[in-house]
Write an enzyme that holds these catalytic residues in place. Structure first.
Site, PDB file in Angstrom:
ATOM      1  N   LYS A 142     105.520  43.455 -37.404  1.00 44.25           N
ATOM      2  CA  LYS A 142     106.368  44.534 -37.880  1.00 44.25           C
ATOM      3  C   LYS A 142     105.831  45.591 -36.630  1.00 44.25           C
ATOM      4  O   LYS A 142     106.455  46.549 -36.035  1.00 44.25           O
ATOM      5  CB  LYS A 142     106.055  45.114 -39.119  1.00 44.25           C
ATOM      6  N   ARG A 146      90.199  44.194 -36.667  1.00 44.41           N
ATOM      7  CA  ARG A 146      90.367  45.117 -38.006  1.00 44.41           C
ATOM      8  C   ARG A 146      89.607  44.613 -39.093  1.00 44.41           C
ATOM      9  O   ARG A 146      89.275  43.486 -39.291  1.00 44.41           O
ATOM     10  CB  ARG A 146      92.028  45.011 -38.465  1.00 44.41           C
ATOM     11  N   ARG A 148      94.061  38.203 -34.560  1.00 41.00           N
ATOM     12  CA  ARG A 148      94.583  39.700 -33.956  1.00 41.00           C
ATOM     13  C   ARG A 148      93.412  40.425 -33.539  1.00 41.00           C
ATOM     14  O   ARG A 148      92.392  40.528 -34.046  1.00 41.00           O
ATOM     15  CB  ARG A 148      95.399  40.281 -34.959  1.00 41.00           C
ATOM     16  N   ARG A 153     105.944  49.658 -50.235  1.00 37.22           N
ATOM     17  CA  ARG A 153     105.143  47.997 -50.122  1.00 37.22           C
ATOM     18  C   ARG A 153     105.399  47.645 -51.556  1.00 37.22           C
ATOM     19  O   ARG A 153     104.766  46.629 -51.968  1.00 37.22           O
ATOM     20  CB  ARG A 153     103.684  48.815 -50.202  1.00 37.22           C
ATOM     21  N   ARG A 174      95.661  40.122 -48.945  1.00 41.24           N
ATOM     22  CA  ARG A 174      96.863  41.126 -48.607  1.00 41.24           C
ATOM     23  C   ARG A 174      98.054  40.219 -48.840  1.00 41.24           C
ATOM     24  O   ARG A 174      99.349  40.575 -49.411  1.00 41.24           O
ATOM     25  CB  ARG A 174      96.687  41.381 -47.458  1.00 41.24           C
TER      26      ARG A 174
HETATM   27  P1  ADP Z   1      98.834  44.804 -43.091  1.00 42.58           P
HETATM   28  O1  ADP Z   1     100.478  45.081 -43.422  1.00 42.58           O
HETATM   29  O2  ADP Z   1      98.647  43.869 -42.238  1.00 42.58           O
HETATM   30  O3  ADP Z   1      97.943  44.823 -44.365  1.00 42.58           O
HETATM   31  P2  ADP Z   1      98.912  47.734 -42.528  1.00 42.58           P
HETATM   32  O4  ADP Z   1      98.437  48.483 -41.083  1.00 42.58           O
HETATM   33  O5  ADP Z   1     100.515  47.876 -42.727  1.00 42.58           O
HETATM   34  O6  ADP Z   1      98.514  46.377 -42.422  1.00 42.58           O
HETATM   35  O7  ADP Z   1      98.221  48.188 -43.866  1.00 42.58           O
HETATM   36  C1  ADP Z   1      96.679  48.333 -43.789  1.00 42.58           C
HETATM   37  C2  ADP Z   1      96.389  48.657 -45.088  1.00 42.58           C
HETATM   38  O8  ADP Z   1      96.539  50.020 -45.460  1.00 42.58           O
HETATM   39  C3  ADP Z   1      96.806  47.727 -46.319  1.00 42.58           C
HETATM   40  O9  ADP Z   1      96.369  46.651 -46.612  1.00 42.58           O
HETATM   41  C4  ADP Z   1      96.792  49.000 -47.352  1.00 42.58           C
HETATM   42  O10 ADP Z   1      95.513  48.893 -47.837  1.00 42.58           O
HETATM   43  C5  ADP Z   1      96.967  50.249 -46.579  1.00 42.58           C
HETATM   44  N1  ADP Z   1      98.761  50.545 -47.026  1.00 42.58           N
HETATM   45  C6  ADP Z   1      99.375  50.705 -45.649  1.00 42.58           C
HETATM   46  N2  ADP Z   1     100.671  51.151 -46.048  1.00 42.58           N
HETATM   47  C7  ADP Z   1     100.541  51.195 -47.476  1.00 42.58           C
HETATM   48  C8  ADP Z   1     101.396  51.306 -48.522  1.00 42.58           C
HETATM   49  N3  ADP Z   1     102.762  51.829 -48.124  1.00 42.58           N
HETATM   50  N4  ADP Z   1     101.058  51.318 -49.811  1.00 42.58           N
HETATM   51  C9  ADP Z   1      99.551  50.986 -50.108  1.00 42.58           C
HETATM   52  N5  ADP Z   1      98.729  50.769 -49.347  1.00 42.58           N
HETATM   53  C10 ADP Z   1      99.194  50.652 -47.858  1.00 42.58           C
END
Ligand code: ADP
Length: 221
Positions: A17, A163, A130, A93, A174
């Site tokens: 994404k 990360r 990654r 999410r 996750r």
């Molecule tokens: P990934 O989808 O690989 O987990 P992201 O960079 O999208 O990576 O998100 C990293 C973390 O940030 C998530 O695991 C969560 O803790 C937090 N996060 C990101 N977007 C949201 C959201 N919309 N709602 C809740 N937590 C979020």
């Protein structure tokens, strides 16, 4: 394209994404909002809000909806950074966030909800390999495709690292959260009459990008 697309990009962690949203934002000249990148930048800057978010992120848990909505609502405000079209990456999410997004959009329609589809076994491998830039999380590499100079970002010179949440425990947590909370969002959008398109996310970045733009062009025109 005259209309500036308003898009939601859904997909598992590691589906691509971030990489694709960045290219799509450039292509359509729209804003890219990654809530994850935003939280990481805030955490790196040491703000109270970022450090609070980091506690959840490092454990592979979702940041509470109230914190997320505060950030998103600010960005979506009229005249704000998303007012000229956008692609949302990592938001919504869960169903509660999708409902909140509808409230904030206040009748401004989304053109399409794109589901970037990649099997779990493929994303698990991608996530463990990654590596990301600390300065700009949207600059993404992997063990197989490192930056030219090890491990310095080609685009901005930041350090390229793994990360904190790309460890096996957090990855599995996750992905389980994705199945439980994020997957049902597609049904929510279908039931509320939105255009939901699934695009195959397996393959080279360029090939996936072609598939995405052709799906988006059909949805927006
Ligand atoms: P990934 O989808 O690989 O987990 P992201 O960079 O999208 O990576 O998100 C990293 C973390 O940030 C998530 O695991 C969560 O803790 C937090 N996060 C990101 N977007 C949201 C959201 N919309 N709602 C809740 N937590 C979020």
């Amino acid at each position: 394209m005259k209309t500036k697309p308003r898009l939601v990009l859904l997909g598992k962690q590691g589906a691509g994404k971030g990489t694709q949203a960045k290219s799509l934002a450039r292509h359509y000249e729209i804003a890219h909002l990654s809530t994850g990148d935003l939280f990481r930048a805030q955490a790196a800057a040491g703000t109270a809000f970022g450090l609070e978010a980091k506690r959840y992120m490092d454990d592979g848990e979702l940041v509470p909806d109230t914190i997320v909505m505060g950030v998103v609502e600010e960005c979506l405000a009229p005249g704000g950074p998303l007012s000229g079209g956008f692609i949302l990456d990592g938001f919504p999410r869960n169903k509660a966030q999708a409902v909140e997004l509808e409230r904030v959009l206040d009748g401004t329609p989304l053109h399409a909800i794109i589901h970037l589809d990649v099997p779990r076994e493929v994303v698990v491998e991608r996530l463990s390999e990654r590596r990301v830039c600390v300065k700009n999380g949207a600059h993404i590499y992997s063990v197989a495709k490192p930056p030219k100079e090890l491990w310095v970002c080609d685009e901005c010179g930041g350090a390229v690292v793994q990360r904190d949440d790309d460890n096996p425990d957090a990855i599995n947590k996750r992905l389980d959260t994705y199945e439980r909370d994020t997957r049902p969002i597609r049904e929510f959008y279908k039931e509320s009459g939105h255009t939901v398109v699934t695009v195959d996310g397996v393959g080279e970045n360029d090939a996936v990008f072609e598939r995405l733009t052709s799906a988006i062009n059909s949805a927006v025109s």
